[in-house]
Write an enzyme that holds these catalytic residues in place. Structure first.
Site, mmCIF file in Angstrom:
data_model
loop_
_atom_site.group_PDB
_atom_site.id
_atom_site.type_symbol
_atom_site.label_atom_id
_atom_site.label_comp_id
_atom_site.label_asym_id
_atom_site.label_seq_id
_atom_site.Cartn_x
_atom_site.Cartn_y
_atom_site.Cartn_z
ATOM 1 N N ASP A 204 0.830 -1.198 0.000
ATOM 2 C CA ASP A 204 0.000 0.000 0.000
ATOM 3 C C ASP A 204 0.872 1.259 0.000
ATOM 4 O O ASP A 204 1.863 1.330 0.733
ATOM 5 C CB ASP A 204 -0.863 -0.034 1.270
ATOM 6 C CG ASP A 204 -1.947 1.015 1.303
ATOM 7 O OD1 ASP A 204 -2.737 1.067 0.352
ATOM 8 O OD2 ASP A 204 -2.006 1.779 2.280
ATOM 9 N N GLU A 246 1.809 -0.206 -4.927
ATOM 10 C CA GLU A 246 0.941 0.902 -5.337
ATOM 11 C C GLU A 246 1.817 2.149 -5.419
ATOM 12 O O GLU A 246 2.216 2.703 -4.405
ATOM 13 C CB GLU A 246 -0.175 1.115 -4.311
ATOM 14 C CG GLU A 246 -1.131 2.212 -4.726
ATOM 15 C CD GLU A 246 -2.030 2.732 -3.600
ATOM 16 O OE1 GLU A 246 -3.111 3.255 -3.912
ATOM 17 O OE2 GLU A 246 -1.646 2.643 -2.422
#
Ligand code: GLC
Length: 556
Positions: A204, A246
């Site tokens: 993330d 990401e």
């Protein structure tokens, strides 16, 4: 082709499916999806051709950001199941040839995490330096992730009067990546889940994780060294580990996230720039934005790759386009204010934006699945589910899976008001769009995608090969060619609803003996004497071709 090569670097020919256990299937009627429900549907995913599951956060969490606010990195939220059931899932998925990767959300914790509680309670706690504190809010870092809810990246902690850094919501304090104890703990978390059988992580918010601006003490060590060390550690523990990051950041910075020399950091990065320009091309019905971004992206090192996607679980972020480009995409796919978010995104799903199942939606899938990189599918997009704009902000796209036309779309037997998130109704609701009906219809989107995915997996040139754009005189056509170990495939996509014609350069010499196989339909293609090929495409038409040279055998 040496197909044996494709198994080691499995992420270069994978088909990844992103799902949230919470909204997939509820096995016990409490309104919340769970691991038992997911296990029950493993064969559905295997049948679709998925080779890797990405599980969105399932850790214990107060759930103020849908699980992206973790209170325990070593557990499973009791609403979803147990750690034992998690292992059962991994085992069952592996048996069906599916790897499992999990979301690694370590840029921040929940403010209810015991580490943060200890840190805030006592300035002399060893956990205080696990977070980033300042006496006064700093200018840095710049940019606000959720401008509708936050005005600063710094929040005052009343007890001490100091401010802590939070790149996302104020209830998500950022961990201090400069602290070696934090780095060690992140490695321990990675080691733990690898031991539980996962094949990697969707990391993330990687640029925020590595960001050190705002840390008062100043940081000398390059945070990319931390990412490199983490990758080395994970690979030592389990050789096949993939780190899929990401990374929605500027073009200039992207290459560093693969690693400076030999791709020793993220194995795979989500292609956000590619995605934003893909939507601009779809809006304009013109190949140029997509071609231009492909030309400008740094080359992925040989063992690394991009992840391609149409939509994900967040808003469709268009933050890297110019204001006027963004307006074009808004005008085409989300004119209404309530479809837009943060001034730069759309809170809609693929099928709804492209007008439901039809030639345009299928062309978009064909394009995504043939682009260089590894495709990632967001749950429910394989049947063409739509968003529910009645659900606030980004959550509008995270609707429960629609399994059938029965109550609650077959997702849960709980009373509707107890569902973790409401089902949608109408044109994209379960009465019209569901798995059960599409399974029984040969021409459904689901069966179309199953066939397309099968073909994509059988065509590793797309994921492994060197790729080149093919110039044509028709601006609405996007054409490219991928070559791998002497084998060549080409794909052509008509982004517009109008018929188009082009002469394609197949990269063969005049006089070469070539034959052309249509990989998707029974169509005959005969190259010209000079090695080019005339193609005609219907509105939103597409072609995948394999070019065989010198009497090479046809496969299937
Ligand atoms: C990522 C996730 C998003 C989440 C945020 C904070 O951007 O995709 O859903 O809210 O990180 O963890």
């Amino acid at each position: 082709m040496r197909l044996d090569h494709t198994s080691d670097l499995w992420w270069k020919n994978a088909v990844i499916y992103c799902l949230d256990v919470e909204t997939f299937l509820d096995s016990d009627g409490d309104g919340v999806g769970d691991f038992q429900g997911l296990i029950r549907q493993i064969d559905y995913l295997a049948g679709l051709g998925v080779t890797c599951l990405w599980l969105m956060p399932f850790y214990p969490s107060p759930n103020r950001d849908d699980g992206y606010d973790v209170t325990d990195y070593y557990g499973v939220d009791p609403r979803l199941g147990t750690l034992g059931e998690f292992v059962e899932l991994v085992r069952t998925a592996n048996d069906r040839g599916i790897k499992v990767i999990v979301d690694l959300v370590v840029n921040h914790t929940s403010d209810e995490h015991p580490w943060f509680k200890a840190a805030r309670a006592d300035r002399s706690s060893p956990f205080r330096s696990w977070y980033v504190w300042r006496d006064e809010p700093a200018e840095e870092p710049r940019g606000i992730s959720f401008p509708d809810k936050e005005t600063s990246n710094w929040e005052r902690e009343d007890g001490s009067g100091q401010y802590y850094l939070h790149r996302f919501y104020r209830f998500q304090p950022d961990l201090n990546i400069a602290n070696p104890a934090v780095r060690d703990e992140i490695a321990r978390i990675v080691g733990f889940w690898l031991q539980m059988g996962v094949a990697g992580f969707r990391m993330d918010a990687v640029p925020f994780l590595l960001e050190t601006e705002g840390i008062a003490e100043g940081v000398e060590d390059d945070p990319h060294h931390f990412l490199r060390d983490l990758r080395a550690f994970a690979t030592r523990r389990r050789g096949e580990t993939m780190l899929l990051g990401e990374v929605n950041t500027d073009l200039k910075a992207l290459a560093r996230f693969f690693g400076d020399e030999d791709g020793d950091q993220l194995n795979v990065q989500f292609g956000f720039l590619l995605n934003q320009n893909l939507w601009l091309s779809l809006a304009r019905e013109h190949a140029e934005p997509l071609e231009q971004v492909i030309r400008s992206l740094p080359a992925a090192p040989p063992d690394n790759t991009w992840a391609t996607f149409l939509r994900n679980h967040d808003e469709l972020s268009l933050d890297k386009l110019t204001e006027s480009q963004r307006k074009e995409v808004f005008a085409a796919f989300g004119r209404r204010k309530d479809m837009q978010l943060y001034g730069h995104g759309l809170r809609r799903r693929t099928a709804a934006m492209l007008g439901g199942d039809g030639p345009r939606l299928r062309m978009a899938w064909s394009l995504m699945l043939s682009l260089p990189g590894t495709p990632v599918i967001f749950m429910g997009d394989e049947i063409g589910m739509g968003e529910n704009l009645a659900i606030p902000d980004r959550m509008s796209v995270r609707v429960p899976m629609q399994w059938s036309d029965s109550r609650n779309g077959g997702f849960s037997s709980a009373p509707a008001k107890e569902l973790v998130r409401p089902m949608r109704a109408g044109r994209f609701g379960p009465k019209a769009v569901n798995v059960a009906a599409q399974r029984r219809d040969d021409d459904s989107l689901l069966n179309f995608l199953e066939r397309l995915i099968r073909r994509r997996k059988e065509t590793p040139e797309f994921g492994w090969g060197s790729s080149e754009l093919i110039e044509t005189a028709a601006p609405q056509l996007f054409a490219h060619r991928c070559e791998w170990q002497g084998s060549t495939v080409a794909a052509v996509h008509n982004l517009s609803g109008r018929k188009a014609h082009a002469t394609l350069d197949l990269g063969v010499q005049a006089g070469d003996k070539v034959a052309i196989d249509d990989l998707l339909e029974r169509r005959e293609h005969r190259p010209n004497r000079d090695g080019t090929l005339e193609v005609e495409l219907a509105g939103y038409g597409y072609l995948w071709l394999r070019i065989r040279r010198g009497g090479e055998r046809a496969v299937s």
